[in-house]
Design a protein around this motif. Structure first.
Motif, PDB file in Angstrom:
ATOM      1  N   ALA A 158       0.841  -1.205   0.000  1.00  0.00           N
ATOM      2  CA  ALA A 158       0.000   0.000   0.000  1.00  0.00           C
ATOM      3  C   ALA A 158       0.876   1.255   0.000  1.00  0.00           C
ATOM      4  N   ASP A 217       2.658   1.505  -3.495  1.00  0.00           N
ATOM      5  CA  ASP A 217       1.770   2.003  -4.542  1.00  0.00           C
ATOM      6  C   ASP A 217       1.511   3.499  -4.383  1.00  0.00           C
ATOM      7  N   TYR A 218       1.382   3.960  -3.156  1.00  0.00           N
ATOM      8  CA  TYR A 218       1.169   5.385  -2.925  1.00  0.00           C
ATOM      9  C   TYR A 218       2.391   6.182  -3.365  1.00  0.00           C
TER      10      TYR A 218
END
Length: 59
Positions: free
Chosen positions: A46, A49-50
């Motif tokens: 997460a 991806d950010y």
């Protein structure tokens, strides 16, 4: 008397801004530094991806 209350309000406001800056810096360091290097795959992915979505170089 109004001048004293305005002056006091300005100093409280600047302290509040300073605390907001410090807390947001710690949050940013936590997200990029701690969560990004986490060994838990879901958390790491997460954050990874950010970082890619914000054009942050991570490779």
């Amino acid at each position: 008397m109004n001048t004293a209350s305005v002056s006091l309000g300005d100093s409280v406001s600047s302290q509040s801004r300073f605390m907001q800056l410090v807390l947001s810096a710690f949050l940013g360091i936590f997200v990029i530094g701690v969560v990004g290097f986490s060994h838990i795959d879901a958390v790491h992915n997460a954050a990874h991806d950010y970082r890619h979505s914000m054009a942050f170089p991570c490779h």
